[in-house]
Design a protein around this motif. Structure first.
Motif, PDB file in Angstrom:
ATOM      1  N   GLY A  58      -6.084   8.372   0.757  1.00 57.88           N
ATOM      2  CA  GLY A  58      -5.677   7.612   1.934  1.00 57.88           C
ATOM      3  C   GLY A  58      -5.170   8.445   3.087  1.00 57.88           C
ATOM      4  O   GLY A  58      -4.999   7.924   4.197  1.00 57.88           O
ATOM      5  N   ASN A  59      -4.895   9.743   2.870  1.00 58.49           N
ATOM      6  CA  ASN A  59      -4.397  10.564   3.980  1.00 58.49           C
ATOM      7  C   ASN A  59      -4.915  11.997   3.986  1.00 58.49           C
ATOM      8  O   ASN A  59      -4.673  12.746   4.928  1.00 58.49           O
TER       9      ASN A  59
ATOM     10  N   GLN B 192      -6.980   4.527   6.563  1.00 61.37           N
ATOM     11  CA  GLN B 192      -7.593   5.841   6.379  1.00 61.37           C
ATOM     12  C   GLN B 192      -8.809   6.054   7.275  1.00 61.37           C
ATOM     13  O   GLN B 192      -9.079   7.192   7.679  1.00 61.37           O
TER      14      GLN B 192
ATOM     15  N   SER C 211      -0.458   8.803   0.449  1.00 64.01           N
ATOM     16  CA  SER C 211      -1.702   8.070   0.358  1.00 64.01           C
ATOM     17  C   SER C 211      -1.407   6.575   0.310  1.00 64.01           C
ATOM     18  O   SER C 211      -0.248   6.142   0.387  1.00 64.01           O
TER      19      SER C 211
ATOM     20  N   GLY D 288      -0.724   6.119   4.235  1.00 63.30           N
ATOM     21  CA  GLY D 288      -2.101   5.701   4.437  1.00 63.30           C
ATOM     22  C   GLY D 288      -2.249   4.219   4.150  1.00 63.30           C
ATOM     23  O   GLY D 288      -1.382   3.591   3.526  1.00 63.30           O
TER      24      GLY D 288
END
Length: 631
Positions: A49-50, A197, A99, A126
């Motif tokens: 997610g990041n 994201q 994330s 994220g």
């Protein structure tokens, strides 16, 4: 006709994540002419997610533009950022990126702690795809009745500001609002910018002005003249005033202004957990901690006070002894606080202003020579001497071969720490002993997180404090219960070569809650770390857990201490250490701290069949009749 295109601002094409990192690097605070970088660094743990968004952006920006710290647990990263910001008087903060999914939800406890304590921290979790092209994504919580919800919405109630950046251009107003809240001394806390994201990696033509150096001036509001006149008159009328110093004194750097007021008027000063150290322990007007974990001196003064002057305090139930402490029927309250919400508590006369400015103005308004009576000064100074003798007794460790008690450990530490050392704690029985007994020598020496009293705070917070104050010795005091909650950032201390000093108390269980359980009729149920007995209860032998070995396995130098003599040597070695060090001490179960000087309302079962619970209810009921709403 004018060509509108020629008048457009110059732009630079960056991803949303790259733009955010560049923006953060250009933000500064300024107070009293002192300028600091607002976002000092970013903590992070990367997931899908990041990693490709903020991860790539941080790599591209480089350590010099935006320093990065690698964490081990998302909650702990927030605690480290809180410790850093508190040590910097909230003028410099850190960001935390995670994330989506479990990484994001692990932030919730840390966010709550930051917001409760009014400490700035920027959270950058994220989030799921804004475009919904991949739906559901890994770790997405699907909510059938609301397609725009994600687990990040759990951060809303524990954030002072929350926004989800679903389009790149939405970052501009959101980022500016985030900085406004982070730098507002009355509104600050956790600030969350949830970052889908796909949006993190999306490019946009950003106006170059967004990345210009920007200075956020931290205000010092002055008191309104009429309110100041009323406040001064209230002080003049009082015969038994008591001042309570809260954390706002430290945040405002108002310690000298407080000392000036105490010197001029002789008003005694008690302190909350967050406010301890506002006066040096040996100042004549300092009467120590107040409330359930307070000193006998401060609590006796509180019971008879006719005016309570709260400075930068929230009046939690520990401070007010669950609304039973301020027993004088004629008591009135005067609150000096930058937050109107807190200034009006206890139906007080509010003086809404910066703590330093309010104290300075009040001292000037009383410059006609107003002072409390000599009899009142003698009363509290004599009582303070008596209390100090109790502290000496609790600290004394006459037998070098004996296993030390918890208070004797504090006494030996008291011999070692320097004026500028920092002592950190948050939970268990230690906060009560420290609030009653610790002799704070400087404004930042006593670092107790008791607004949220979060187990696991102490170790990561020590890292944040050490990063903020590399020249100070930082001591993290933890019980075994707290240690087992969150020891992971010890690896970070080793990685960053931070010489934090951990004192690990082996209590074989939750000592504080164990005592409270006994007091409230729950008979210590499930509070000891022991094997099960034949009847299924946790009353067997202590668990053979070696926490010293665990700390050593994480990279710390460990000194074991099982007597007063070995503890004294271990503390001395830790004080001189230049690498992360642990002092592991087995403590005796003999309580040596003075008992609680005021009540705390923990409701007891109204009906029960066990003798312990019935006896606890009998002790509890009389206290409930003494609770007061101050109107």
């Amino acid at each position: 006709m004018t060509n509108s295109r020629s008048q457009q601002q110059p732009t630079v094409r960056l991803t949303t994540a790259q733009a955010l990192v560049r923006f953060l690097a250009a933000q500064h605070t300024e107070r009293d002419g002192e300028r600091r970088r607002l976002i000092d660094a970013v903590w992070g743990i990367f997931g899908h997610g990041n990693v490709a968004g903020l991860g790539q952006a941080l790599v591209q920006s480089g350590q010099s533009a935006m320093p990065f710290h690698q964490g081990r647990n998302e909650q702990a990263m927030v605690h480290a950022a809180v410790g850093f910001a508190r040590q910097n008087d909230r003028l410099s903060a850190q960001a935390v990126t995670t994330s989506i999914g479990p990484g994001a939800t692990n932030l919730v406890t840390g966010a709550a702690l930051a917001t409760v304590n009014r400490i700035p921290v920027l959270l950058l979790p994220g989030d799921v795809f804004a475009t919904r092209v991949a739906d559901p994504v890994l770790q997405q919580l699907e909510v059938p009745y609301a397609g725009d919800l994600s687990v990040n919405d759990a951060l809303r109630p524990v954030s002072r500001y929350f926004d989800r950046i679903t389009r790149p251009e939405a970052l501009i107003p959101a980022a500016l609002s985030a900085m406004r809240v982070l730098t507002d001394p009355a509104e600050t806390g956790a600030v969350t910018l949830a970052l889908p994201q796909d949006v993190q990696a999306e490019a946009y033509d950003w106006p170059e002005d967004l990345f210009a150096e920007r200075v956020w001036r931290v205000a010092r509001p002055v008191p309104e003249p009429a309110a100041l006149a009323d406040a001064a008159e209230a002080v003049r009328r009082a015969r038994r005033p008591l001042l309570i110093a809260g954390g706002g004194v430290h945040h405002s750097r108002a310690e000298e202004a407080l000392r000036a007021l105490a010197d001029a008027t002789g008003i005694p000063v008690a302190s909350t957990q967050a406010g301890k150290g506002s006066l040096r322990h040996d100042h004549p007007a300092d009467v120590g901690g107040i409330g359930h974990t307070g000193t006998a001196v401060a609590d006796a003064l509180a019971r008879e006070a006719d005016l309570v002057i709260g400075v930068g305090t929230r009046y939690t139930d520990f401070t007010t002894a669950s609304s039973t402490l301020f027993a004088n029927p004629r008591v009135r309250f005067l609150n000096l606080n930058i937050a109107s919400f807190d200034a009006h508590k206890q139906s007080a006369l509010p003086l809404v202003a910066d703590a330093r400015e309010a104290l300075t103005a009040l001292t000037a308004a009383l410059a006609d020579g107003h002072r409390v009576s000599p009899a009142y000064e003698s009363e509290y100074t004599d009582a303070k001497k008596q209390w100090e003798s109790l502290v000496d007794a609790a600290y004394a460790a006459p037998d070098p071969e004996a296993r030390p008690s918890q208070t004797q450990v504090l006494g030996l530490l008291d011999e070692i720490v320097g004026e500028e050392d920092v002592v950190i704690n948050a939970a268990g029985s230690l906060p009560g002993d420290l609030h009653k007994l610790w002799r704070a020598r400087s404004p930042r020496q006593y670092h107790l997180e008791y607004g949220y009293s979060c187990m696991g705070y102490e170790i990561p917070a020590a890292i944040g404090v050490q990063l903020a104050a590399p020249d100070r010795r930082v001591w993290s005091l933890v019980g075994d219960g707290t240690y087992l909650m969150l020891p992971t950032e010890l690896v970070t201390a080793v990685q960053e070569r931070l010489p934090v000093k951990l004192i690990l108390f082996q209590n074989h269980g939750y000592a504080s809650i164990g005592g409270l359980s006994e007091e409230t009729g729950a008979e210590g149920f499930a509070t000891a770390y022991r094997f099960r007995a034949p009847d299924g209860s946790y009353t067997g032998d202590p668990l053979p857990v070696d926490l010293a070995a665990n700390a050593a396995s994480l990279g710390l130098t460990v000194h074991r201490a099982d007597s007063v003599a070995t503890l004294r040597k271990a503390l001395a070695a830790a004080a001189e250490a230049t690498t992360p060090t642990c002092v592991y001490v087995e403590t005796s179960a003999t309580p040596q701290a003075p008992p609680a000087q005021a009540w705390w309302d923990v409701p007891v079962a109204e009906t029960a069949t066990t003798p312990a619970a019935e006896a606890a209810r009998a002790r509890y009921t009389p206290h409930t009749a003494t609770r007061t709403r101050h109107l």
